[in-house]
Design an enzyme around this catalytic site. Sequence first.
Site, PDB file in Angstrom:
ATOM      1  N   GLU A 227       0.668  -1.393  -0.253  1.00  0.00           N
ATOM      2  CA  GLU A 227       0.477   0.504   0.310  1.00  0.00           C
ATOM      3  C   GLU A 227       0.893   1.398   0.647  1.00  0.00           C
ATOM      4  O   GLU A 227       0.765   2.466  -0.615  1.00  0.00           O
ATOM      5  CB  GLU A 227      -1.121   0.122   1.338  1.00  0.00           C
ATOM      6  CG  GLU A 227      -1.959  -1.134   1.270  1.00  0.00           C
ATOM      7  CD  GLU A 227      -1.039  -1.940   1.846  1.00  0.00           C
ATOM      8  OE1 GLU A 227      -2.544  -3.449   2.382  1.00  0.00           O
ATOM      9  OE2 GLU A 227      -0.310  -2.284   2.349  1.00  0.00           O
TER      10      GLU A 227
ATOM     11  N   CYS B 293      -2.051  -3.542   6.903  1.00  0.00           N
ATOM     12  CA  CYS B 293      -1.758  -4.014   8.493  1.00  0.00           C
ATOM     13  C   CYS B 293      -1.923  -2.608   9.295  1.00  0.00           C
ATOM     14  O   CYS B 293      -2.846  -2.183   8.034  1.00  0.00           O
ATOM     15  CB  CYS B 293       0.061  -4.140   8.502  1.00  0.00           C
ATOM     16  SG  CYS B 293       0.675  -2.960   7.427  1.00  0.00           S
TER      17      CYS B 293
END
Length: 153
Positions: free
Chosen positions: A61, A86
């Site tokens: 990301e 996460c």
Amino acid sequence: MSTPFAPDYSAMLLVALEEAHAGLAEGGLPIGAAIFHTDGTLISRGHNRRVQQSDPSIHGETDAFRNAGRQKSYRDLIMVTTLAPCWYCSGLIKQFGFQTVVVGESQNFSGGEHWLRELGINIIDLADPACIDMMRTFIADHPALWNEDIGVD
């Protein structure tokens, strides 16, 4: 009267999945991401490069986010990732105001998915079999590398 555009989340996930395969081929973790405008335009793509660049902050990301460059707003952008983000990447999503996140899978790792939902962010979990199998296999074959990536000793 025009019909509103309906994003093809499965097609968007294929871009992130290509990135995940690239990361795996480079000897890294198979986690890919892509950022799209809500009209379906691809803005950027990236993959986890933590191992390749010896930089613990380059998750899929964050790589896609960095590759997108400066944006006036992130509210009309969709973060697409092969694995539930996460806590670190969930913070990035919250910080910059993404309103939609497409997740390839959250069976092997759910990260901050529930927290993002509680914040009102639209989470679309596709439970994609290819993403599930890829991560399951990687975690089984490389448990130490996986645990290092998610911060488990």
